[in-house]
Design a protein around this motif. Structure first.
Motif, PDB file in Angstrom:
ATOM      1  N   LEU A  51      43.823  54.529  21.820  1.00 57.33           N
ATOM      2  CA  LEU A  51      42.549  53.831  21.662  1.00 57.33           C
ATOM      3  C   LEU A  51      42.584  52.457  22.327  1.00 57.33           C
ATOM      4  O   LEU A  51      41.651  52.089  23.051  1.00 57.33           O
ATOM      5  CB  LEU A  51      42.196  53.689  20.182  1.00 57.33           C
ATOM      6  N   VAL A  52      43.658  51.705  22.129  1.00 50.48           N
ATOM      7  CA  VAL A  52      43.784  50.385  22.756  1.00 50.48           C
ATOM      8  C   VAL A  52      43.767  50.511  24.269  1.00 50.48           C
ATOM      9  O   VAL A  52      43.073  49.757  24.969  1.00 50.48           O
ATOM     10  CB  VAL A  52      45.071  49.677  22.269  1.00 50.48           C
ATOM     11  N   CYS A  53      44.504  51.471  24.806  1.00 45.84           N
ATOM     12  CA  CYS A  53      44.527  51.660  26.260  1.00 45.84           C
ATOM     13  C   CYS A  53      43.163  52.098  26.791  1.00 45.84           C
ATOM     14  O   CYS A  53      42.734  51.640  27.852  1.00 45.84           O
ATOM     15  CB  CYS A  53      45.607  52.662  26.650  1.00 45.84           C
ATOM     16  N   LEU A  54      42.456  52.951  26.051  1.00 48.37           N
ATOM     17  CA  LEU A  54      41.126  53.374  26.468  1.00 48.37           C
ATOM     18  C   LEU A  54      40.157  52.197  26.504  1.00 48.37           C
ATOM     19  O   LEU A  54      39.379  52.045  27.455  1.00 48.37           O
ATOM     20  CB  LEU A  54      40.594  54.462  25.536  1.00 48.37           C
ATOM     21  N   VAL A  55      40.211  51.344  25.496  1.00 45.48           N
ATOM     22  CA  VAL A  55      39.350  50.158  25.468  1.00 45.48           C
ATOM     23  C   VAL A  55      39.676  49.252  26.658  1.00 45.48           C
ATOM     24  O   VAL A  55      38.771  48.739  27.327  1.00 45.48           O
ATOM     25  CB  VAL A  55      39.494  49.403  24.127  1.00 45.48           C
ATOM     26  N   LEU A  56      40.967  49.056  26.944  1.00 46.15           N
ATOM     27  CA  LEU A  56      41.350  48.226  28.086  1.00 46.15           C
ATOM     28  C   LEU A  56      40.867  48.823  29.406  1.00 46.15           C
ATOM     29  O   LEU A  56      40.435  48.101  30.299  1.00 46.15           O
ATOM     30  CB  LEU A  56      42.867  48.027  28.111  1.00 46.15           C
ATOM     31  N   VAL A  57      40.923  50.135  29.533  1.00 44.38           N
ATOM     32  CA  VAL A  57      40.423  50.793  30.747  1.00 44.38           C
ATOM     33  C   VAL A  57      38.933  50.532  30.908  1.00 44.38           C
ATOM     34  O   VAL A  57      38.463  50.174  31.991  1.00 44.38           O
ATOM     35  CB  VAL A  57      40.707  52.311  30.702  1.00 44.38           C
ATOM     36  N   ILE A  58      38.183  50.692  29.836  1.00 41.56           N
ATOM     37  CA  ILE A  58      36.736  50.499  29.900  1.00 41.56           C
ATOM     38  C   ILE A  58      36.387  49.047  30.201  1.00 41.56           C
ATOM     39  O   ILE A  58      35.496  48.760  30.995  1.00 41.56           O
ATOM     40  CB  ILE A  58      36.078  50.967  28.580  1.00 41.56           C
ATOM     41  N   VAL A  59      37.112  48.116  29.594  1.00 39.47           N
ATOM     42  CA  VAL A  59      36.834  46.701  29.806  1.00 39.47           C
ATOM     43  C   VAL A  59      37.245  46.259  31.219  1.00 39.47           C
ATOM     44  O   VAL A  59      36.529  45.491  31.869  1.00 39.47           O
ATOM     45  CB  VAL A  59      37.554  45.845  28.736  1.00 39.47           C
ATOM     46  N   LEU A  60      38.368  46.733  31.698  1.00 38.75           N
ATOM     47  CA  LEU A  60      38.888  46.270  32.988  1.00 38.75           C
ATOM     48  C   LEU A  60      38.292  46.985  34.198  1.00 38.75           C
ATOM     49  O   LEU A  60      38.396  46.491  35.312  1.00 38.75           O
ATOM     50  CB  LEU A  60      40.406  46.414  33.017  1.00 38.75           C
ATOM     51  N   ARG A  61      37.679  48.141  34.008  1.00 40.26           N
ATOM     52  CA  ARG A  61      37.160  48.910  35.143  1.00 40.26           C
ATOM     53  C   ARG A  61      36.170  48.116  36.008  1.00 40.26           C
ATOM     54  O   ARG A  61      36.289  48.120  37.227  1.00 40.26           O
ATOM     55  CB  ARG A  61      36.534  50.204  34.646  1.00 40.26           C
ATOM     56  N   PRO A  62      35.195  47.430  35.431  1.00 38.78           N
ATOM     57  CA  PRO A  62      34.230  46.721  36.283  1.00 38.78           C
ATOM     58  C   PRO A  62      34.734  45.379  36.817  1.00 38.78           C
ATOM     59  O   PRO A  62      34.062  44.760  37.637  1.00 38.78           O
ATOM     60  CB  PRO A  62      33.028  46.515  35.369  1.00 38.78           C
ATOM     61  N   VAL A  63      35.892  44.922  36.378  1.00 39.12           N
ATOM     62  CA  VAL A  63      36.403  43.627  36.813  1.00 39.12           C
ATOM     63  C   VAL A  63      36.959  43.750  38.228  1.00 39.12           C
ATOM     64  O   VAL A  63      37.765  44.640  38.508  1.00 39.12           O
ATOM     65  CB  VAL A  63      37.515  43.120  35.859  1.00 39.12           C
ATOM     66  N   LYS A  64      36.527  42.857  39.121  1.00 41.60           N
ATOM     67  CA  LYS A  64      37.015  42.885  40.494  1.00 41.60           C
ATOM     68  C   LYS A  64      38.473  42.455  40.513  1.00 41.60           C
ATOM     69  O   LYS A  64      38.837  41.421  39.961  1.00 41.60           O
ATOM     70  CB  LYS A  64      36.187  41.958  41.374  1.00 41.60           C
ATOM     71  N   GLN A  65      39.309  43.243  41.177  1.00 37.09           N
ATOM     72  CA  GLN A  65      40.733  42.968  41.235  1.00 37.09           C
ATOM     73  C   GLN A  65      41.165  42.887  42.693  1.00 37.09           C
ATOM     74  O   GLN A  65      40.929  43.809  43.464  1.00 37.09           O
ATOM     75  CB  GLN A  65      41.503  44.066  40.501  1.00 37.09           C
ATOM     76  N   GLU A  66      41.799  41.780  43.052  1.00 37.29           N
ATOM     77  CA  GLU A  66      42.181  41.573  44.446  1.00 37.29           C
ATOM     78  C   GLU A  66      43.123  42.644  44.967  1.00 37.29           C
ATOM     79  O   GLU A  66      43.105  42.969  46.144  1.00 37.29           O
ATOM     80  CB  GLU A  66      42.829  40.195  44.611  1.00 37.29           C
ATOM     81  N   ALA A  67      43.965  43.183  44.122  1.00 37.86           N
ATOM     82  CA  ALA A  67      44.924  44.206  44.558  1.00 37.86           C
ATOM     83  C   ALA A  67      44.203  45.434  45.109  1.00 37.86           C
ATOM     84  O   ALA A  67      44.733  46.133  45.967  1.00 37.86           O
ATOM     85  CB  ALA A  67      45.828  44.596  43.404  1.00 37.86           C
ATOM     86  N   VAL A  68      43.008  45.699  44.615  1.00 40.41           N
ATOM     87  CA  VAL A  68      42.255  46.868  45.052  1.00 40.41           C
ATOM     88  C   VAL A  68      41.200  46.503  46.079  1.00 40.41           C
ATOM     89  O   VAL A  68      41.041  47.168  47.091  1.00 40.41           O
ATOM     90  CB  VAL A  68      41.597  47.569  43.835  1.00 40.41           C
ATOM     91  N   SER A  69      40.474  45.434  45.821  1.00 35.99           N
ATOM     92  CA  SER A  69      39.348  45.086  46.675  1.00 35.99           C
ATOM     93  C   SER A  69      39.710  44.210  47.876  1.00 35.99           C
ATOM     94  O   SER A  69      38.897  43.994  48.738  1.00 35.99           O
ATOM     95  CB  SER A  69      38.269  44.391  45.844  1.00 35.99           C
ATOM     96  N   GLY A  70      40.920  43.706  47.903  1.00 39.77           N
ATOM     97  CA  GLY A  70      41.327  42.832  48.999  1.00 39.77           C
ATOM     98  C   GLY A  70      41.170  41.379  48.620  1.00 39.77           C
ATOM     99  O   GLY A  70      40.556  41.041  47.615  1.00 39.77           O
ATOM    100  N   PRO A  71      41.745  40.497  49.428  1.00 39.84           N
ATOM    101  CA  PRO A  71      41.663  39.059  49.105  1.00 39.84           C
ATOM    102  C   PRO A  71      40.244  38.528  49.231  1.00 39.84           C
ATOM    103  O   PRO A  71      39.406  39.096  49.921  1.00 39.84           O
ATOM    104  CB  PRO A  71      42.592  38.418  50.139  1.00 39.84           C
ATOM    105  N   LYS A  72      40.004  37.428  48.532  1.00 41.45           N
ATOM    106  CA  LYS A  72      38.687  36.794  48.589  1.00 41.45           C
ATOM    107  C   LYS A  72      38.459  36.199  49.963  1.00 41.45           C
ATOM    108  O   LYS A  72      39.375  35.664  50.579  1.00 41.45           O
ATOM    109  CB  LYS A  72      38.588  35.700  47.529  1.00 41.45           C
ATOM    110  N   GLU A  73      37.242  36.293  50.402  1.00 40.42           N
ATOM    111  CA  GLU A  73      36.898  35.695  51.695  1.00 40.42           C
ATOM    112  C   GLU A  73      36.661  34.208  51.495  1.00 40.42           C
ATOM    113  O   GLU A  73      36.062  33.792  50.496  1.00 40.42           O
ATOM    114  CB  GLU A  73      35.641  36.363  52.245  1.00 40.42           C
ATOM    115  N   PRO A  74      37.110  33.376  52.444  1.00 42.41           N
ATOM    116  CA  PRO A  74      36.867  31.918  52.305  1.00 42.41           C
ATOM    117  C   PRO A  74      35.383  31.608  52.336  1.00 42.41           C
ATOM    118  O   PRO A  74      34.611  32.241  53.042  1.00 42.41           O
ATOM    119  CB  PRO A  74      37.599  31.300  53.490  1.00 42.41           C
ATOM    120  N   ALA A  75      35.001  30.604  51.560  1.00 43.84           N
ATOM    121  CA  ALA A  75      33.591  30.261  51.446  1.00 43.84           C
ATOM    122  C   ALA A  75      33.117  29.457  52.632  1.00 43.84           C
ATOM    123  O   ALA A  75      33.736  28.870  53.385  1.00 43.84           O
ATOM    124  CB  ALA A  75      33.355  29.451  50.189  1.00 43.84           C
TER     125      ALA A  75
END
Length: 78
Positions: free
Chosen positions: A54-78
């Protein structure tokens, strides 16, 4: 209907949501295996297995929409 993979799908294993999904699937079973074959972990029962999942499922649901640099790539400079 054409099925397409998400961008950077090869890096998806680095996402925290997928790591917690794997942890929730494997950790209770590994702990149960240890409890069944040794005298330790006498406190471990179905309630703890369900709690870990249950704890892991809640963490999956909470973390899924969070942008993560490891997956999406580094932030572009502003």
């Amino acid at each position: 209907m054409k099925i397409e993979l998400v961008p950077n799908w090869r890096k998806l294993w680095k996402s925290w949501s997928l790591r917690f999904a794997a942890l929730g699937a494997t950790l209770p079973e590994v702990l149960q295996l240890i409890a069944d074959n040794t005298g330790s972990l006498t406190w471990f029962d179905e309630g703890y297995k369900s709690g870990i999942r249950l704890v892991c499922l809640v963490l999956v649901i909470v973390l899924r929409p969070v942008k993560q640099e490891a997956v999406s790539g580094p932030k572009e400079p502003a």
